[in-house]
Design a protein around this motif. Structure first.
Motif, PDB file in Angstrom:
ATOM      1  N   THR A   2       0.839  -1.191   0.000  1.00 43.12           N
ATOM      2  CA  THR A   2       0.000   0.000   0.000  1.00 43.12           C
ATOM      3  C   THR A   2       0.874   1.241   0.000  1.00 43.12           C
ATOM      4  OG1 THR A   2      -0.089   0.180   2.416  1.00 43.12           O
ATOM      5  CG2 THR A   2      -1.757  -1.223   1.349  1.00 43.12           C
ATOM      6  N   LYS A   3       0.275   2.365  -0.367  1.00 39.90           N
ATOM      7  CA  LYS A   3       1.045   3.616  -0.375  1.00 39.90           C
ATOM      8  C   LYS A   3       1.464   4.004   1.044  1.00 39.90           C
ATOM      9  CE  LYS A   3      -3.314   5.991  -0.767  1.00 39.90           C
ATOM     10  NZ  LYS A   3      -4.292   6.341  -1.723  1.00 39.90           N
ATOM     11  N   GLU A   4       0.678   3.613   2.045  1.00 38.07           N
ATOM     12  CA  GLU A   4       1.032   3.907   3.437  1.00 38.07           C
ATOM     13  C   GLU A   4       2.270   3.114   3.861  1.00 38.07           C
ATOM     14  OE1 GLU A   4      -2.109   3.082   2.431  1.00 38.07           O
ATOM     15  OE2 GLU A   4      -3.095   5.027   2.727  1.00 38.07           O
ATOM     16  N   GLN A   5       2.323   1.837   3.464  1.00 43.45           N
ATOM     17  CA  GLN A   5       3.490   1.016   3.790  1.00 43.45           C
ATOM     18  C   GLN A   5       4.740   1.566   3.105  1.00 43.45           C
ATOM     19  OE1 GLN A   5       1.718  -2.606   2.302  1.00 43.45           O
ATOM     20  NE2 GLN A   5       1.653  -3.519   4.347  1.00 43.45           N
ATOM     21  N   ILE A   6       4.584   1.933   1.856  1.00 39.23           N
ATOM     22  CA  ILE A   6       5.716   2.483   1.106  1.00 39.23           C
ATOM     23  C   ILE A   6       6.191   3.772   1.752  1.00 39.23           C
ATOM     24  CG2 ILE A   6       6.427   3.447  -1.125  1.00 39.23           C
ATOM     25  CD1 ILE A   6       4.334   1.480  -2.382  1.00 39.23           C
ATOM     26  N   SER A   7       5.248   4.590   2.178  1.00 42.11           N
ATOM     27  CA  SER A   7       5.583   5.859   2.821  1.00 42.11           C
ATOM     28  C   SER A   7       6.381   5.637   4.105  1.00 42.11           C
ATOM     29  CB  SER A   7       4.304   6.648   3.117  1.00 42.11           C
ATOM     30  OG  SER A   7       4.607   7.872   3.712  1.00 42.11           O
ATOM     31  N   LYS A   8       5.991   4.646   4.880  1.00 45.13           N
ATOM     32  CA  LYS A   8       6.717   4.352   6.128  1.00 45.13           C
ATOM     33  C   LYS A   8       8.144   3.917   5.844  1.00 45.13           C
ATOM     34  CE  LYS A   8       2.663   3.168   8.866  1.00 45.13           C
ATOM     35  NZ  LYS A   8       1.907   2.102   9.540  1.00 45.13           N
ATOM     36  N   TYR A   9       8.313   3.048   4.853  1.00 45.36           N
ATOM     37  CA  TYR A   9       9.668   2.615   4.487  1.00 45.36           C
ATOM     38  C   TYR A   9      10.496   3.795   3.973  1.00 45.36           C
ATOM     39  CZ  TYR A   9       8.850  -2.423   4.945  1.00 45.36           C
ATOM     40  OH  TYR A   9       8.615  -3.686   5.422  1.00 45.36           O
ATOM     41  N   ALA A  10       9.883   4.644   3.167  1.00 49.18           N
ATOM     42  CA  ALA A  10      10.619   5.784   2.614  1.00 49.18           C
ATOM     43  C   ALA A  10      11.020   6.765   3.706  1.00 49.18           C
ATOM     44  CB  ALA A  10       9.766   6.489   1.555  1.00 49.18           C
ATOM     45  N   TYR A  11      10.154   6.943   4.698  1.00 43.90           N
ATOM     46  CA  TYR A  11      10.435   7.893   5.776  1.00 43.90           C
ATOM     47  C   TYR A  11      11.677   7.493   6.567  1.00 43.90           C
ATOM     48  CZ  TYR A  11       9.769  11.062   9.670  1.00 43.90           C
ATOM     49  OH  TYR A  11       9.944  12.055  10.609  1.00 43.90           O
ATOM     50  N   ASP A  13      14.002   5.641   5.294  1.00 48.63           N
ATOM     51  CA  ASP A  13      15.032   5.395   4.280  1.00 48.63           C
ATOM     52  C   ASP A  13      15.460   3.926   4.265  1.00 48.63           C
ATOM     53  OD1 ASP A  13      16.737   5.875   2.220  1.00 48.63           O
ATOM     54  OD2 ASP A  13      18.204   7.023   3.376  1.00 48.63           O
ATOM     55  N   GLU A  14      14.468   3.044   4.237  1.00 50.66           N
ATOM     56  CA  GLU A  14      14.729   1.612   4.234  1.00 50.66           C
ATOM     57  C   GLU A  14      13.915   0.962   3.112  1.00 50.66           C
ATOM     58  OE1 GLU A  14      13.435  -2.039   7.087  1.00 50.66           O
ATOM     59  OE2 GLU A  14      14.204  -0.256   8.085  1.00 50.66           O
ATOM     60  N   LEU A  15      14.585   0.163   2.304  1.00 57.23           N
ATOM     61  CA  LEU A  15      13.879  -0.584   1.269  1.00 57.23           C
ATOM     62  C   LEU A  15      13.212  -1.799   1.898  1.00 57.23           C
ATOM     63  CD1 LEU A  15      16.274  -0.522  -1.792  1.00 57.23           C
ATOM     64  CD2 LEU A  15      13.885   0.158  -1.790  1.00 57.23           C
ATOM     65  N   PRO A  16      11.973  -2.083   1.518  1.00 59.02           N
ATOM     66  CA  PRO A  16      11.324  -3.279   2.073  1.00 59.02           C
ATOM     67  C   PRO A  16      11.988  -4.553   1.558  1.00 59.02           C
ATOM     68  CG  PRO A  16       9.913  -2.199   0.461  1.00 59.02           C
ATOM     69  CD  PRO A  16      11.114  -1.335   0.640  1.00 59.02           C
ATOM     70  N   ASP A  17      11.851  -5.621   2.319  1.00 61.36           N
ATOM     71  CA  ASP A  17      12.433  -6.902   1.938  1.00 61.36           C
ATOM     72  C   ASP A  17      11.710  -7.531   0.765  1.00 61.36           C
ATOM     73  OD1 ASP A  17      14.318  -6.727   3.939  1.00 61.36           O
ATOM     74  OD2 ASP A  17      13.097  -7.808   5.389  1.00 61.36           O
ATOM     75  N   LYS A  18      10.413  -7.257   0.653  1.00 64.51           N
ATOM     76  CA  LYS A  18       9.645  -7.901  -0.415  1.00 64.51           C
ATOM     77  C   LYS A  18       9.855  -7.197  -1.746  1.00 64.51           C
ATOM     78  CE  LYS A  18       5.131  -7.060  -0.549  1.00 64.51           C
ATOM     79  NZ  LYS A  18       3.744  -7.116  -0.196  1.00 64.51           N
ATOM     80  N   GLU A  19       9.571  -7.936  -2.811  1.00 62.22           N
ATOM     81  CA  GLU A  19       9.727  -7.401  -4.164  1.00 62.22           C
ATOM     82  C   GLU A  19       8.679  -6.319  -4.419  1.00 62.22           C
ATOM     83  OE1 GLU A  19       9.452  -9.307  -8.534  1.00 62.22           O
ATOM     84  OE2 GLU A  19      10.597 -10.447  -7.050  1.00 62.22           O
ATOM     85  N   CYS A  26       8.951   3.536  -7.730  1.00 59.15           N
ATOM     86  CA  CYS A  26       8.957   4.961  -8.082  1.00 59.15           C
ATOM     87  C   CYS A  26       8.406   5.807  -6.938  1.00 59.15           C
ATOM     88  CB  CYS A  26       8.148   5.202  -9.358  1.00 59.15           C
ATOM     89  SG  CYS A  26       8.944   4.571 -10.844  1.00 59.15           S
ATOM     90  N   LEU A  27       7.327   5.324  -6.329  1.00 58.28           N
ATOM     91  CA  LEU A  27       6.762   6.062  -5.187  1.00 58.28           C
ATOM     92  C   LEU A  27       7.749   6.088  -4.035  1.00 58.28           C
ATOM     93  CD1 LEU A  27       4.448   7.565  -3.806  1.00 58.28           C
ATOM     94  CD2 LEU A  27       3.531   5.338  -3.096  1.00 58.28           C
ATOM     95  N   TRP A  28       8.397   4.957  -3.766  1.00 57.59           N
ATOM     96  CA  TRP A  28       9.355   4.916  -2.673  1.00 57.59           C
ATOM     97  C   TRP A  28      10.471   5.946  -2.883  1.00 57.59           C
ATOM     98  CZ3 TRP A  28      14.561   4.047  -1.932  1.00 57.59           C
ATOM     99  CH2 TRP A  28      14.965   3.833  -0.610  1.00 57.59           C
ATOM    100  N   TYR A  29      11.031   5.998  -4.089  1.00 56.66           N
ATOM    101  CA  TYR A  29      12.110   6.955  -4.360  1.00 56.66           C
ATOM    102  C   TYR A  29      11.609   8.397  -4.288  1.00 56.66           C
ATOM    103  CZ  TYR A  29      15.551   3.442  -5.648  1.00 56.66           C
ATOM    104  OH  TYR A  29      16.449   2.398  -5.613  1.00 56.66           O
ATOM    105  N   ALA A  30      10.412   8.639  -4.803  1.00 53.32           N
ATOM    106  CA  ALA A  30       9.873  10.002  -4.764  1.00 53.32           C
ATOM    107  C   ALA A  30       9.637  10.456  -3.326  1.00 53.32           C
ATOM    108  CB  ALA A  30       8.576  10.077  -5.564  1.00 53.32           C
ATOM    109  N   LEU A  31       9.050   9.583  -2.512  1.00 53.19           N
ATOM    110  CA  LEU A  31       8.784   9.955  -1.119  1.00 53.19           C
ATOM    111  C   LEU A  31      10.066  10.060  -0.313  1.00 53.19           C
ATOM    112  CD1 LEU A  31       5.565   7.898  -0.302  1.00 53.19           C
ATOM    113  CD2 LEU A  31       5.773  10.327  -0.904  1.00 53.19           C
TER     114      LEU A  31
END
Length: 118
Positions: A2-11, A13-19, A26-31
């Motif tokens: 979800t965009k919320e999960q991606i936002s938390k990882y981006a905040y 500065d950690e890439l999630p373990d899952k693919e 793109c959202l992760w890098y932008a956030l």
């Protein structure tokens, strides 16, 4: 994701373990960029909110485009499988029914049933 999960990882500065899909990455890098610029003082809170909303809107567009492309690919794969099957059946048993099935698979039209001769 979800965009919320991606936002938390981006905040953090950690890439999630899952693919991740391309729109998710793109959202992760932008956030991540927005959060870094906010933390460094380059962006004010209002600008940060605006940039985050813009990134999320683009993510939703990209995700919808990806889903549509997947549907088209699945449809085309099913269509070609049906054509291959109909063609194989016709080459093994050259009947009018198999020829009609092949025409239906290729052109998507049903052949008219012939009525009694007059």
């Amino acid at each position: 994701m979800t965009k919320e999960q991606i936002s938390k990882y981006a905040y953090v500065d950690e890439l999630p373990d899952k693919e991740m899909t391309c729109p998710e990455r793109c959202l992760w890098y932008a956030l991540r960029d927005v959060y870094r610029r906010f933390q460094s003082g380059d962006l004010k809170k209002e600008q940060c909110v605006r940039e985050k909303n813009r990134a999320i809107k683009q993510f939703e567009l990209d995700r919808n485009t990806l889903n549509q492309a997947k549907k088209i690919i699945d449809h085309n794969a099913a269509m070609w499988a049906e054509i291959e099957l109909a063609g194989s059946l016709y080459t093994m048993d050259r009947t009018l029914e198999n020829a009609d099935a092949f025409v239906t698979a290729v052109y998507g039209v049903r052949m008219k049933k012939e009525g009694p001769a007059m």
